[in-house]
Design a protein around this motif. Structure first.
Motif, PDB file in Angstrom:
ATOM      1  N   PHE A   1       0.812  -1.284  -0.050  1.00 42.77           N
ATOM      2  CA  PHE A   1      -0.082  -0.084   0.110  1.00 42.77           C
ATOM      3  C   PHE A   1       0.923   1.337   0.098  1.00 42.77           C
ATOM      4  O   PHE A   1       2.197   1.191   0.661  1.00 42.77           O
ATOM      5  CB  PHE A   1      -0.844  -0.052   1.333  1.00 42.77           C
ATOM      6  N   ALA A   2       0.275   2.455  -0.503  1.00 42.34           N
ATOM      7  CA  ALA A   2       1.134   3.647  -0.552  1.00 42.34           C
ATOM      8  C   ALA A   2       0.180   4.590  -0.308  1.00 42.34           C
ATOM      9  O   ALA A   2      -1.088   4.515  -0.529  1.00 42.34           O
ATOM     10  CB  ALA A   2       1.869   3.799  -1.631  1.00 42.34           C
ATOM     11  N   GLU A   3       0.486   5.940   0.445  1.00 46.39           N
ATOM     12  CA  GLU A   3      -0.436   7.153   0.370  1.00 46.39           C
ATOM     13  C   GLU A   3       0.519   8.278  -0.002  1.00 46.39           C
ATOM     14  O   GLU A   3       1.698   8.355   0.191  1.00 46.39           O
ATOM     15  CB  GLU A   3      -0.832   7.337   1.905  1.00 46.39           C
ATOM     16  N   PHE A   4       0.026   9.351  -0.659  1.00 50.08           N
ATOM     17  CA  PHE A   4       0.645  10.365  -1.187  1.00 50.08           C
ATOM     18  C   PHE A   4      -0.219  11.571  -0.794  1.00 50.08           C
ATOM     19  O   PHE A   4       0.017  12.734  -1.296  1.00 50.08           O
ATOM     20  CB  PHE A   4       0.944  10.533  -2.643  1.00 50.08           C
ATOM     21  N   PHE A   5      -1.018  11.673   0.406  1.00 51.37           N
ATOM     22  CA  PHE A   5      -1.494  12.829   0.811  1.00 51.37           C
ATOM     23  C   PHE A   5      -0.710  13.810   1.709  1.00 51.37           C
ATOM     24  O   PHE A   5      -1.047  15.058   1.908  1.00 51.37           O
ATOM     25  CB  PHE A   5      -2.992  12.679   1.119  1.00 51.37           C
ATOM     26  N   THR A   6       0.365  13.247   2.312  1.00 53.98           N
ATOM     27  CA  THR A   6       1.018  14.138   3.341  1.00 53.98           C
ATOM     28  C   THR A   6       2.444  14.718   2.652  1.00 53.98           C
ATOM     29  O   THR A   6       3.202  15.432   3.279  1.00 53.98           O
ATOM     30  CB  THR A   6       1.438  13.285   4.517  1.00 53.98           C
ATOM     31  N   SER A   7       2.576  14.292   1.413  1.00 53.40           N
ATOM     32  CA  SER A   7       3.870  14.849   0.771  1.00 53.40           C
ATOM     33  C   SER A   7       3.535  14.570  -0.795  1.00 53.40           C
ATOM     34  O   SER A   7       2.927  13.912  -1.347  1.00 53.40           O
ATOM     35  CB  SER A   7       5.042  14.359   1.245  1.00 53.40           C
ATOM     36  N   ILE A   8       4.744  14.817  -1.674  1.00 50.97           N
ATOM     37  CA  ILE A   8       4.805  14.755  -3.008  1.00 50.97           C
ATOM     38  C   ILE A   8       5.861  14.255  -3.557  1.00 50.97           C
ATOM     39  O   ILE A   8       7.232  14.693  -3.065  1.00 50.97           O
ATOM     40  CB  ILE A   8       4.083  15.983  -3.708  1.00 50.97           C
ATOM     41  N   LEU A   9       5.854  13.023  -4.594  1.00 48.38           N
ATOM     42  CA  LEU A   9       7.120  12.812  -5.374  1.00 48.38           C
ATOM     43  C   LEU A   9       7.115  13.346  -6.855  1.00 48.38           C
ATOM     44  O   LEU A   9       5.767  13.701  -7.168  1.00 48.38           O
ATOM     45  CB  LEU A   9       7.208  11.350  -5.112  1.00 48.38           C
ATOM     46  N   ARG A  10       7.998  13.142  -7.462  1.00 47.65           N
ATOM     47  CA  ARG A  10       7.984  13.357  -8.888  1.00 47.65           C
ATOM     48  C   ARG A  10       7.050  12.640  -9.606  1.00 47.65           C
ATOM     49  O   ARG A  10       6.637  11.481  -9.372  1.00 47.65           O
ATOM     50  CB  ARG A  10       9.232  13.160  -9.503  1.00 47.65           C
ATOM     51  N   GLU A  11       6.269  13.105 -10.618  1.00 52.27           N
ATOM     52  CA  GLU A  11       5.191  12.557 -11.355  1.00 52.27           C
ATOM     53  C   GLU A  11       5.842  11.372 -11.936  1.00 52.27           C
ATOM     54  O   GLU A  11       6.972  11.143 -12.416  1.00 52.27           O
ATOM     55  CB  GLU A  11       4.830  13.366 -12.476  1.00 52.27           C
TER      56      GLU A  11
ATOM     57  N   ARG B   1      -3.353  21.080  -4.913  1.00 54.20           N
ATOM     58  CA  ARG B   1      -2.965  22.421  -4.354  1.00 54.20           C
ATOM     59  C   ARG B   1      -1.879  22.310  -3.441  1.00 54.20           C
ATOM     60  O   ARG B   1      -1.642  21.526  -2.479  1.00 54.20           O
ATOM     61  CB  ARG B   1      -3.973  23.197  -3.489  1.00 54.20           C
ATOM     62  N   TYR B   2      -0.603  22.820  -3.768  1.00 52.75           N
ATOM     63  CA  TYR B   2       0.616  22.718  -2.974  1.00 52.75           C
ATOM     64  C   TYR B   2       1.185  24.299  -2.736  1.00 52.75           C
ATOM     65  O   TYR B   2       1.340  24.975  -3.839  1.00 52.75           O
ATOM     66  CB  TYR B   2       1.691  21.992  -3.813  1.00 52.75           C
ATOM     67  N   MET B   3       1.452  24.581  -1.664  1.00 55.88           N
ATOM     68  CA  MET B   3       1.795  25.979  -1.318  1.00 55.88           C
ATOM     69  C   MET B   3       3.196  26.245  -1.733  1.00 55.88           C
ATOM     70  O   MET B   3       3.877  25.384  -1.350  1.00 55.88           O
ATOM     71  CB  MET B   3       1.575  26.305   0.290  1.00 55.88           C
ATOM     72  N   THR B   4       3.417  27.178  -2.368  1.00 56.36           N
ATOM     73  CA  THR B   4       4.710  27.693  -2.824  1.00 56.36           C
ATOM     74  C   THR B   4       5.357  28.761  -1.763  1.00 56.36           C
ATOM     75  O   THR B   4       4.748  29.156  -0.861  1.00 56.36           O
ATOM     76  CB  THR B   4       4.632  28.364  -4.092  1.00 56.36           C
ATOM     77  N   ALA B   5       6.625  28.782  -1.804  1.00 55.30           N
ATOM     78  CA  ALA B   5       7.260  29.580  -0.919  1.00 55.30           C
ATOM     79  C   ALA B   5       6.823  31.149  -1.101  1.00 55.30           C
ATOM     80  O   ALA B   5       6.827  31.866   0.117  1.00 55.30           O
ATOM     81  CB  ALA B   5       8.876  29.519  -1.184  1.00 55.30           C
ATOM     82  N   PRO B   6       6.693  31.702  -2.236  1.00 59.38           N
ATOM     83  CA  PRO B   6       6.171  32.899  -2.407  1.00 59.38           C
ATOM     84  C   PRO B   6       4.915  33.093  -1.472  1.00 59.38           C
ATOM     85  O   PRO B   6       4.524  34.156  -0.850  1.00 59.38           O
ATOM     86  CB  PRO B   6       6.030  33.217  -3.929  1.00 59.38           C
ATOM     87  N   GLU B   7       4.017  32.035  -1.885  1.00 53.29           N
ATOM     88  CA  GLU B   7       2.589  32.103  -1.140  1.00 53.29           C
ATOM     89  C   GLU B   7       2.752  32.147   0.426  1.00 53.29           C
ATOM     90  O   GLU B   7       1.992  32.944   0.956  1.00 53.29           O
ATOM     91  CB  GLU B   7       1.632  30.946  -1.501  1.00 53.29           C
TER      92      GLU B   7
ATOM     93  N   PRO C   1       6.143  22.573  -7.237  1.00 51.90           N
ATOM     94  CA  PRO C   1       6.139  22.189  -5.777  1.00 51.90           C
ATOM     95  C   PRO C   1       7.341  20.926  -5.809  1.00 51.90           C
ATOM     96  O   PRO C   1       7.681  20.397  -6.731  1.00 51.90           O
ATOM     97  CB  PRO C   1       5.075  21.743  -5.498  1.00 51.90           C
ATOM     98  N   PRO C   2       7.579  20.562  -4.771  1.00 50.52           N
ATOM     99  CA  PRO C   2       7.534  20.985  -3.220  1.00 50.52           C
ATOM    100  C   PRO C   2       8.205  22.091  -2.920  1.00 50.52           C
ATOM    101  O   PRO C   2       9.747  22.243  -3.037  1.00 50.52           O
ATOM    102  CB  PRO C   2       7.747  19.882  -2.322  1.00 50.52           C
TER     103      PRO C   2
END
Lengths: 267, 267
Positions: free
Chosen positions: A32-42, A175-181, A233-234
């Motif tokens: 199993f895997a989950e990706f709602f707490t972080s993000i990897l390359r497509e 939606r992934y918040m950016t450093a400028p945001e 992101p991230p």
């Protein structure tokens, strides 16, 4: 004995997984895997499946929090893997899963990987021993805009400590918040809280796509950074506290537009 | 363009290295490593050499601090790797090397891996957001016994925050501080400083051989822990601050002698 392996995938893609993580997945009955707490390359999961020659079932937040699917698998299989980006067990949900598995007498193995918690500090050049409490900025909602992250940053600053500021991930909305945001939100919090410790001239470090080939470190005033485009992101932010001269020397290398731009593109 | 790759080996052995680290070493013209800031399982480097089919030159502290050998290699070779246990750039010496390489126009790539900084928190079940400043206990010397680590722990406690306490590594003397030794030192610091916040009944978490098959988590009063034998290194300590009920629930699983002993042997 039944075994649940909590495996960290690191912060980049299928190539940031440690060898022992790959071996463990190859032996697994179900992954199993989950990706709602972080993000990897497509495409990371697709390529990972090819490496381990096995299916990977990606769960959404609800499935992981309910734990039913994973606990059911532990009931009928001997070797279950649960994959998360970064290092396992940094999120509360994963701890709950671990407790439940221990309680039914399972062996729980943790396979550690790179995490933004240490990678960001290393990339910035700031000393790990001088970081205070970490905080996370959430996307502001219409009637909900707590300023507690701002207070935590100010509290660290007052004590001369650096603040690692993680940025909201709403994977289900892409939606992934950016450093400028993030810089914009910090300034708005300052306006609301009026502590007077942070302003547009306060310096910040943006850590962009940590560990990747197009990763970047940028050192700039918050007021300028909030207008910049730092790409996809991230992202995360560090608000430095009191700087040691060597920390200053590293940060100066990451000022916008200087002659190191070419080198830092690959950092 | 010349390239220096700073590669983290993770916290276990050659199997805790990420795939991209292995690939990068295979492409390298020369591979250096250091092991004075941390420790891997015995024979790790020998097995790593077999995987990458290449020599690895292990440097001592002096060689790394002088940087000469590595900078010379960067002068004559295109692809130089420098390996460290854990995540790269957590030690100041490595930052200096990175700055020097950037200054001569090298590309510096960082390949992240598991680190005790995040692994310890995850294993303990304590929340990352509630950790204050990290401190390190050094082996006391005849005329040098600073109590600043003790002050930092007390300061974190007062604020309800957890303290990650790293323990001294003197690889050249084959001396690695254990969690029981650390507990003894903390109690002696309390005696000297007399703050009255820490005593034999203060609870501590020992993180023993994090990430390894014989790894262990133990939750016990400092006064009891200092008498225990928890086996070989590496060890570290966490002194918890204010506990959330879920943190308490996890820690209770790691009390000495309870029915989870069998499961936690593999944590």
């Amino acid at each position: 004995m039944k075994r649940l392996s909590l495996i960290g995938l690191g912060i980049v893609d299928e190539r940031s997984v440690p060898l022992m993580g790959i071996d463990r997945m190859k032996e697994a009955d179900v992954v199993f895997a989950e990706f709602f707490t972080s993000i990897l390359r497509e495409g990371s999961i697709q390529r990972l499946k090819e490496i381990i020659e096995k299916e990977v079932t990606v769960l959404d937040r609800e499935d992981v929090e309910e734990k039913e699917l994973i606990m059911e698998a532990l009931g009928s299989k001997d070797n279950v893997c649960f994959l998360t980006a970064g290092d396992p067990l940094t999120a509360t949900t994963h701890q709950e899963l671990r407790i439940d598995a221990l309680k039914i007498g399972c062996q729980v193995d943790i396979i550690n990987s790179g995490s933004i918690f240490t990678a960001a500090g290393g990339m910035s050049g700031l000393q790990h021993y001088k970081f205070g409490r970490t905080t996370t900025l959430g996307f502001p909602e219409e009637n909900y805009f707590p300023t507690s992250p701002h207070e935590m940053i100010c509290d660290n600053m007052e004590r001369g400590l650096h603040s690692l500021v993680l940025l909201d991930i709403q994977a289900h909305n892409d939606r992934y918040m950016t450093a400028p945001e993030g810089c914009d939100i910090i300034l708005r919090m300052e306006e609301k809280a009026g502590i007077g410790k942070i302003g547009p001239l306060t310096m910040a470090v943006a850590i962009v796509r940590a560990g990747r080939e197009d990763g970047k470190v940028l050192y700039a005033p918050i007021g300028e950074m909030k207008e910049m485009d730092l790409g996809g992101p991230p992202h995360c932010l560090i608000i430095p506290g009191k700087l040691h001269f060597m920390e200053e020397e590293v940060l100066e290398l990451f000022r916008s537009g200087d002659h190191f731009d070419k080198s830092i593109r690959s950092l």
